[in-house]
Scaffold this motif. Sequence first.
Motif, mmCIF file in Angstrom:
data_model
loop_
_atom_site.group_PDB
_atom_site.id
_atom_site.type_symbol
_atom_site.label_atom_id
_atom_site.label_comp_id
_atom_site.label_asym_id
_atom_site.label_seq_id
_atom_site.Cartn_x
_atom_site.Cartn_y
_atom_site.Cartn_z
ATOM 1 N N ASP A 131 0.799 -1.219 0.000
ATOM 2 C CA ASP A 131 0.000 0.000 0.000
ATOM 3 C C ASP A 131 0.837 1.278 0.000
ATOM 4 O OD1 ASP A 131 -2.450 -1.270 -0.023
ATOM 5 O OD2 ASP A 131 -2.476 -1.516 2.146
ATOM 6 N N THR A 145 -4.262 -5.089 -8.356
ATOM 7 C CA THR A 145 -4.310 -4.087 -7.291
ATOM 8 C C THR A 145 -3.635 -4.647 -6.051
ATOM 9 O OG1 THR A 145 -6.414 -4.911 -6.453
ATOM 10 C CG2 THR A 145 -6.528 -3.216 -8.168
ATOM 11 N N ASN A 147 -5.040 -5.096 -3.366
ATOM 12 C CA ASN A 147 -5.997 -6.063 -2.825
ATOM 13 C C ASN A 147 -5.675 -7.467 -3.316
ATOM 14 O OD1 ASN A 147 -8.402 -7.696 -2.608
ATOM 15 N ND2 ASN A 147 -9.573 -5.845 -2.213
ATOM 16 N N ALA A 148 -5.533 -7.611 -4.644
ATOM 17 C CA ALA A 148 -5.238 -8.928 -5.228
ATOM 18 C C ALA A 148 -3.859 -9.420 -4.808
ATOM 19 C CB ALA A 148 -5.327 -8.837 -6.750
ATOM 20 N N ARG A 151 -3.932 -10.793 -1.207
ATOM 21 C CA ARG A 151 -4.617 -12.092 -1.154
ATOM 22 C C ARG A 151 -3.714 -13.210 -1.682
ATOM 23 N NH1 ARG A 151 -9.172 -11.732 -4.588
ATOM 24 N NH2 ARG A 151 -8.768 -9.566 -5.139
ATOM 25 N N LEU A 192 -2.930 -8.796 8.343
ATOM 26 C CA LEU A 192 -4.046 -8.582 7.417
ATOM 27 C C LEU A 192 -5.388 -8.962 8.031
ATOM 28 C CD1 LEU A 192 -2.366 -9.881 4.137
ATOM 29 C CD2 LEU A 192 -2.446 -7.555 5.048
ATOM 30 N N ASP A 195 -7.143 -5.733 8.031
ATOM 31 C CA ASP A 195 -7.059 -4.892 6.834
ATOM 32 C C ASP A 195 -8.399 -4.220 6.561
ATOM 33 O OD1 ASP A 195 -5.007 -4.551 4.389
ATOM 34 O OD2 ASP A 195 -7.066 -4.567 3.613
ATOM 35 N N LYS A 196 -8.335 -3.024 6.016
ATOM 36 C CA LYS A 196 -9.565 -2.264 5.785
ATOM 37 C C LYS A 196 -10.411 -2.850 4.655
ATOM 38 C CE LYS A 196 -6.880 0.958 2.944
ATOM 39 N NZ LYS A 196 -6.367 2.337 2.837
ATOM 40 N N ARG A 197 -9.820 -3.734 3.844
ATOM 41 C CA ARG A 197 -10.546 -4.349 2.728
ATOM 42 C C ARG A 197 -11.072 -5.721 3.144
ATOM 43 N NH1 ARG A 197 -5.271 -2.401 -0.207
ATOM 44 N NH2 ARG A 197 -4.645 -3.240 1.813
ATOM 45 N N LYS A 199 -12.146 -8.280 1.446
ATOM 46 C CA LYS A 199 -11.618 -9.443 0.727
ATOM 47 C C LYS A 199 -10.256 -9.862 1.273
ATOM 48 C CE LYS A 199 -13.954 -9.028 -3.744
ATOM 49 N NZ LYS A 199 -13.767 -8.859 -5.211
ATOM 50 N N VAL A 200 -9.437 -8.880 1.623
ATOM 51 C CA VAL A 200 -8.118 -9.194 2.168
ATOM 52 C C VAL A 200 -8.263 -9.834 3.549
ATOM 53 C CG1 VAL A 200 -5.909 -8.222 2.918
ATOM 54 C CG2 VAL A 200 -6.998 -7.366 0.832
ATOM 55 N N ARG A 201 -9.147 -9.281 4.366
ATOM 56 C CA ARG A 201 -9.382 -9.868 5.699
ATOM 57 C C ARG A 201 -9.840 -11.317 5.573
ATOM 58 N NH1 ARG A 201 -12.195 -5.138 6.773
ATOM 59 N NH2 ARG A 201 -14.178 -6.232 6.786
#
Length: 597
Positions: A131, A145, A147-148, A151, A192, A195-197, A199-201
């Motif tokens: 980030d 991104t 995000n991906a 993950r 993680l 994490d604020k996202r 999908k990541v969490r």
Amino acid sequence: MDFGDQMVEADGASFEQVMAEVVSKSGSHDPNAVRLAAVGSALMEGAAETQAGDSSSPSDSVSPSKVYAAAVAALEGTLTSSTQSASTLITSQIPLLEIMRLAIPFVSPALFTATFPVLNRILKAVVASADSTPVDPKTASGGTTANALLRQVCRTSTWAIQFGVSNSSASGNERKMRESVLHLLRGTILPLFDDKRAKVRRAAHGAALEILKNMQTTQGGNPFIADYIVEYSSEIITSTLAATKKKRKKPQEEELYKHMIQTIHLLHFLESAMPILSPKLRIKAGQDVIKLVLMATVGSSGSAATAANWSPNHQQQRILLANAALSAILVAVEESSDEHDTAATTDDQHRLMNEFSSRVLASLLSNNGGRPSLTNKTSSADSSMTVVNAATGGDCKILYSHIITAACVRLISSKDNDTRDRGFKLLPLSVTAVLNNIVDDQSNTVSEAVVTACASDLSRIIRSCFPTFIANSQPDAIQGCIDTINRLQIDHRFRSTWQATLQPLATLLVTTKDNVTDHETGLSFVRNPINGLVHLRSEVNDEQSRKAIEEAVVTVVQGIGLESFWGLVSLTQDDQTGTQKTPNGGKHNNYSFVRSV
């Protein structure tokens, strides 16, 4: 058999077949698959060329160790690149991480152990830099991104950790290897969790759960990763508990908010992890979580040990925290199907879980009479109570009721006499608590969802607990418990819920009669409650209440038999209790409905 061997045999494919499948996707419409195929092909060609010039590797097949080493080196190179954009870097990092993940089970243990410190450092660096340079969404494509990327780091780290654990005993320094594995876990997956996202969490939670499941199978004798995760959870919860007690100004308020959100995310993970953890670790985690439950639901009248210094600004987070903590405790207390497997759960483990459930039940029942208090006094002059969200507050009551029910059922279903006796003593209080959660004390209103859930819990307690209670208790205890429940259920406070709650009462009366060996004694236990139910109809005029009572009476008649019912119920009542004047001055019997039944 170690973890890597299990994965290889499960796939039933060699490394060449795995990579051939990857490279075959070069013509795919999926840009991610195309990039993965291109990177995989390049790494395979580079490894083949290196191997051709290496006299020590005469084999025609490409060595997975060389492909893995090349992928690690290439990934490390992306971290030091200063000429490429963040989008371009992520585009190359994701397929490199995936190739590493695919190669890990095929790499020789010696090479993997030797390169693990480098892998550890690189994966943590990828997380740290993910980030630091945001990707422009206009130039990003195909999920390239942060995000991906994060993950994918979770997936690769999962395999690296599991393969590292499976080879730790062969590493020559098992303790050092395990420390390295834990450093990787702490540097990639655990950060993680918050994490604020979303999908990541979820990816981080899923990675940790997969590790726990596989360690349960392959490292059951020494679950050091599970120990570490529970210790990590305890650190987070302890920090939050401490933050809630502080007197705060604005900076501290923001700090508390962060603590609460972090803990809520952690609790979502623990809810899924509880069934995987050993009973000992489940109890250790549960002891921390129950502190959160009491802290969040004790209200303004709680003891100094549990009361928190709440701000109205955090009321919604407080309720979300309570719900998340209660959900985790419910999973910990609920008896799973695995626990019935004597090979998987020892008598000592059963005893530990029963003792923990007993403590949880006693804690909840002593907290405001078994009801969560979700309000807090404000700073206003009249000390009025903060209004809470009805939906989330209702969820909290439902979870409270579920936990009380699950704990009560667990104790009374135990084969241990002392454990059952504790359950018998707490049975009347448990039923009272479940019923009291139905009605909101402040507004005297009810939620349909709460009524349905609590009525279901009452039915479960009656079905699962009362036959054992009746078979092992003295007559006075049985009569006292029945009278307490009957008194509460026909209370007019619950009048709007009778359609749901009177049916469990009727079932209780039938269950009591059926489970008492002596027929006459069984009827004596239920005589007064049945007459009280019949008499209750004369006290109400609305159609809904009368219908609920009539349906409950039908259940009783069907359960105990018509002859026994007529022997218990007297239809001769005086004017004040059983009859009322008709418009023409005559009388009609309020109990005439029984004849139609």
